[in-house]
Design a protein around this motif. Structure first.
Motif, PDB file in Angstrom:
ATOM      1  N   ILE A 123       4.672  -4.698 -40.002  1.00 27.06           N
ATOM      2  CA  ILE A 123       4.602  -5.767 -41.091  1.00 27.06           C
ATOM      3  C   ILE A 123       4.417  -7.329 -40.089  1.00 27.06           C
ATOM      4  CG2 ILE A 123       6.659  -7.077 -42.158  1.00 27.06           C
ATOM      5  CD1 ILE A 123       7.939  -4.370 -42.406  1.00 27.06           C
ATOM      6  N   ASP A 124       3.485  -8.059 -40.733  1.00 24.10           N
ATOM      7  CA  ASP A 124       3.323  -9.281 -40.244  1.00 24.10           C
ATOM      8  C   ASP A 124       3.975 -10.354 -40.949  1.00 24.10           C
ATOM      9  OD1 ASP A 124       1.736 -11.560 -39.410  1.00 24.10           O
ATOM     10  OD2 ASP A 124      -0.043 -10.453 -39.132  1.00 24.10           O
ATOM     11  N   VAL A 125       4.800 -10.955 -40.074  1.00 21.85           N
ATOM     12  CA  VAL A 125       5.668 -12.104 -40.507  1.00 21.85           C
ATOM     13  C   VAL A 125       5.219 -13.600 -40.459  1.00 21.85           C
ATOM     14  CG1 VAL A 125       7.840 -10.835 -40.211  1.00 21.85           C
ATOM     15  CG2 VAL A 125       7.039 -12.142 -38.580  1.00 21.85           C
ATOM     16  N   ARG A 126       3.854 -13.492 -40.169  1.00 20.84           N
ATOM     17  CA  ARG A 126       3.438 -14.898 -39.928  1.00 20.84           C
ATOM     18  C   ARG A 126       3.270 -15.461 -41.393  1.00 20.84           C
ATOM     19  NH1 ARG A 126      -2.155 -14.155 -37.176  1.00 20.84           N
ATOM     20  NH2 ARG A 126      -1.905 -12.132 -38.450  1.00 20.84           N
ATOM     21  N   GLU A 127       2.845 -16.862 -41.678  1.00 21.39           N
ATOM     22  CA  GLU A 127       2.534 -17.552 -42.852  1.00 21.39           C
ATOM     23  C   GLU A 127       1.123 -17.070 -43.263  1.00 21.39           C
ATOM     24  OE1 GLU A 127       5.103 -19.241 -44.367  1.00 21.39           O
ATOM     25  OE2 GLU A 127       6.241 -18.701 -42.981  1.00 21.39           O
ATOM     26  N   ALA A 128       0.975 -17.401 -44.540  1.00 19.97           N
ATOM     27  CA  ALA A 128      -0.276 -16.931 -45.351  1.00 19.97           C
ATOM     28  C   ALA A 128      -1.551 -17.334 -44.573  1.00 19.97           C
ATOM     29  CB  ALA A 128      -0.231 -17.170 -46.764  1.00 19.97           C
ATOM     30  N   ASP A 129      -1.650 -18.569 -44.181  1.00 21.78           N
ATOM     31  CA  ASP A 129      -2.560 -19.317 -43.536  1.00 21.78           C
ATOM     32  C   ASP A 129      -2.959 -18.743 -42.146  1.00 21.78           C
ATOM     33  OD1 ASP A 129      -0.241 -20.518 -42.512  1.00 21.78           O
ATOM     34  OD2 ASP A 129      -1.423 -22.287 -42.048  1.00 21.78           O
ATOM     35  N   GLU A 130      -1.815 -18.386 -41.542  1.00 17.99           N
ATOM     36  CA  GLU A 130      -1.998 -17.500 -40.223  1.00 17.99           C
ATOM     37  C   GLU A 130      -2.754 -16.172 -40.448  1.00 17.99           C
ATOM     38  OE1 GLU A 130       1.080 -18.496 -37.071  1.00 17.99           O
ATOM     39  OE2 GLU A 130       2.115 -17.988 -39.143  1.00 17.99           O
ATOM     40  N   VAL A 131      -2.479 -15.380 -41.292  1.00 20.75           N
ATOM     41  CA  VAL A 131      -2.659 -14.129 -41.655  1.00 20.75           C
ATOM     42  C   VAL A 131      -4.197 -14.393 -42.216  1.00 20.75           C
ATOM     43  CG1 VAL A 131      -2.550 -11.972 -43.451  1.00 20.75           C
ATOM     44  CG2 VAL A 131      -0.397 -13.233 -42.158  1.00 20.75           C
ATOM     45  N   ALA A 132      -4.500 -15.293 -42.979  1.00 19.02           N
ATOM     46  CA  ALA A 132      -5.769 -15.530 -43.482  1.00 19.02           C
ATOM     47  C   ALA A 132      -6.838 -15.527 -42.366  1.00 19.02           C
ATOM     48  CB  ALA A 132      -6.019 -16.567 -44.065  1.00 19.02           C
ATOM     49  N   THR A 133      -6.516 -15.791 -41.210  1.00 16.77           N
ATOM     50  CA  THR A 133      -7.425 -15.608 -40.086  1.00 16.77           C
ATOM     51  C   THR A 133      -7.478 -14.239 -39.355  1.00 16.77           C
ATOM     52  OG1 THR A 133      -5.780 -15.958 -38.432  1.00 16.77           O
ATOM     53  CG2 THR A 133      -6.894 -18.153 -39.339  1.00 16.77           C
ATOM     54  N   GLY A 134      -6.966 -13.370 -39.865  1.00 13.71           N
ATOM     55  CA  GLY A 134      -7.012 -11.862 -39.447  1.00 13.71           C
ATOM     56  C   GLY A 134      -5.579 -11.161 -39.256  1.00 13.71           C
ATOM     57  N   LYS A 135      -5.449 -10.209 -39.584  1.00 11.44           N
ATOM     58  CA  LYS A 135      -4.237  -9.223 -39.453  1.00 11.44           C
ATOM     59  C   LYS A 135      -4.739  -7.720 -39.159  1.00 11.44           C
ATOM     60  CE  LYS A 135      -3.186  -7.761 -43.852  1.00 11.44           C
ATOM     61  NZ  LYS A 135      -3.064  -6.404 -44.011  1.00 11.44           N
ATOM     62  N   ILE A 136      -3.667  -7.253 -38.249  1.00 10.14           N
ATOM     63  CA  ILE A 136      -3.874  -5.731 -37.819  1.00 10.14           C
ATOM     64  C   ILE A 136      -4.376  -5.120 -39.173  1.00 10.14           C
ATOM     65  CG2 ILE A 136      -3.188  -3.943 -36.919  1.00 10.14           C
ATOM     66  CD1 ILE A 136      -1.190  -5.908 -35.227  1.00 10.14           C
ATOM     67  N   PRO A 137      -5.162  -3.900 -39.305  1.00 12.96           N
ATOM     68  CA  PRO A 137      -5.476  -3.466 -40.353  1.00 12.96           C
ATOM     69  C   PRO A 137      -4.515  -2.515 -40.788  1.00 12.96           C
ATOM     70  CG  PRO A 137      -7.338  -3.357 -38.902  1.00 12.96           C
ATOM     71  CD  PRO A 137      -6.314  -4.087 -38.187  1.00 12.96           C
ATOM     72  N   GLY A 138      -4.100  -2.849 -42.343  1.00 15.59           N
ATOM     73  CA  GLY A 138      -2.954  -1.967 -42.790  1.00 15.59           C
ATOM     74  C   GLY A 138      -1.600  -2.579 -42.498  1.00 15.59           C
ATOM     75  N   ALA A 139      -1.434  -3.660 -42.034  1.00 13.65           N
ATOM     76  CA  ALA A 139      -0.137  -4.435 -41.785  1.00 13.65           C
ATOM     77  C   ALA A 139       0.268  -5.060 -43.031  1.00 13.65           C
ATOM     78  CB  ALA A 139      -0.410  -5.293 -40.757  1.00 13.65           C
ATOM     79  N   LEU A 140       1.446  -4.799 -43.289  1.00 13.49           N
ATOM     80  CA  LEU A 140       1.910  -5.481 -44.665  1.00 13.49           C
ATOM     81  C   LEU A 140       2.374  -7.053 -44.321  1.00 13.49           C
ATOM     82  CD1 LEU A 140       3.656  -5.089 -47.345  1.00 13.49           C
ATOM     83  CD2 LEU A 140       5.571  -4.528 -46.477  1.00 13.49           C
ATOM     84  N   HIS A 141       1.915  -7.922 -45.167  1.00 12.32           N
ATOM     85  CA  HIS A 141       2.242  -9.227 -44.933  1.00 12.32           C
ATOM     86  C   HIS A 141       3.584  -9.642 -45.704  1.00 12.32           C
ATOM     87  CE1 HIS A 141       1.670 -13.748 -45.605  1.00 12.32           C
ATOM     88  NE2 HIS A 141       1.932 -13.479 -44.485  1.00 12.32           N
ATOM     89  N   MET A 142       4.491  -9.917 -44.837  1.00 17.86           N
ATOM     90  CA  MET A 142       5.941 -10.437 -45.316  1.00 17.86           C
ATOM     91  C   MET A 142       6.120 -11.515 -44.520  1.00 17.86           C
ATOM     92  SD  MET A 142       9.523  -8.115 -45.626  1.00 17.86           S
ATOM     93  CE  MET A 142       8.457  -6.800 -46.493  1.00 17.86           C
ATOM     94  N   PRO A 143       6.026 -12.796 -45.000  1.00 18.34           N
ATOM     95  CA  PRO A 143       6.485 -13.989 -44.232  1.00 18.34           C
ATOM     96  C   PRO A 143       7.843 -14.040 -43.740  1.00 18.34           C
ATOM     97  CG  PRO A 143       5.239 -14.484 -45.995  1.00 18.34           C
ATOM     98  CD  PRO A 143       5.444 -13.036 -46.351  1.00 18.34           C
ATOM     99  N   LEU A 144       8.181 -14.548 -42.630  1.00 15.92           N
ATOM    100  CA  LEU A 144       9.526 -14.527 -42.169  1.00 15.92           C
ATOM    101  C   LEU A 144      10.798 -15.115 -43.134  1.00 15.92           C
ATOM    102  CD1 LEU A 144      11.352 -13.795 -39.739  1.00 15.92           C
ATOM    103  CD2 LEU A 144      11.097 -16.282 -38.964  1.00 15.92           C
ATOM    104  N   GLY A 145      10.367 -16.082 -43.675  1.00 17.29           N
ATOM    105  CA  GLY A 145      11.124 -16.680 -44.997  1.00 17.29           C
ATOM    106  C   GLY A 145      11.453 -15.740 -45.999  1.00 17.29           C
TER     107      GLY A 145
END
Length: 98
Positions: free
Chosen positions: A22-44
């Motif tokens: 689970i990647d808790v970074r903000e959308a603009d950070e995730v847009a630069t790349g995330k680990i394949p298959g990670a679920l994006h769920m911003p900390l807030g």
């Protein structure tokens, strides 16, 4: 709080292990790349989306450096989830990204 380093996560993925990331970074950070298959769920949004998670599953929390994912780990741990913080975050990640 349980921790795991980025290199160990990368090795597990490369060995074919299925990990719930689970990647808790903000959308603009995730847009630069995330680990394949990670679920994006911003900390807030973690407290509002925790119902999407399974208390019988194990999760690895990811952010830029390990701080925000540590906060998410502590929060979810207090709610009864099996969570581990990836120390060093994406700054230490050397594996592939999507």
């Amino acid at each position: 709080m349980k921790t795991i380093d980025a290199k160990t996560v990368q090795e597990k993925l490369e060995n074919g292990e299925q990990l719930n990331l689970i990647d808790v970074r903000e959308a603009d950070e995730v847009a630069t790349g995330k680990i394949p298959g990670a679920l994006h769920m911003p900390l807030g949004l973690v407290e509002f989306r925790e119902h999407e998670l399974d208390k019988n599953a194990a999760y690895i929390m990811v952010c830029r450096s390990g701080g925000r994912s540590g906060q998410a780990t502590q929060y979810l741990e207090s709610k009864g989830f099996n969570v581990t913080n990836m120390t060093g975050g994406m700054l230490d990640w050397e594996g592939s990204i999507e």
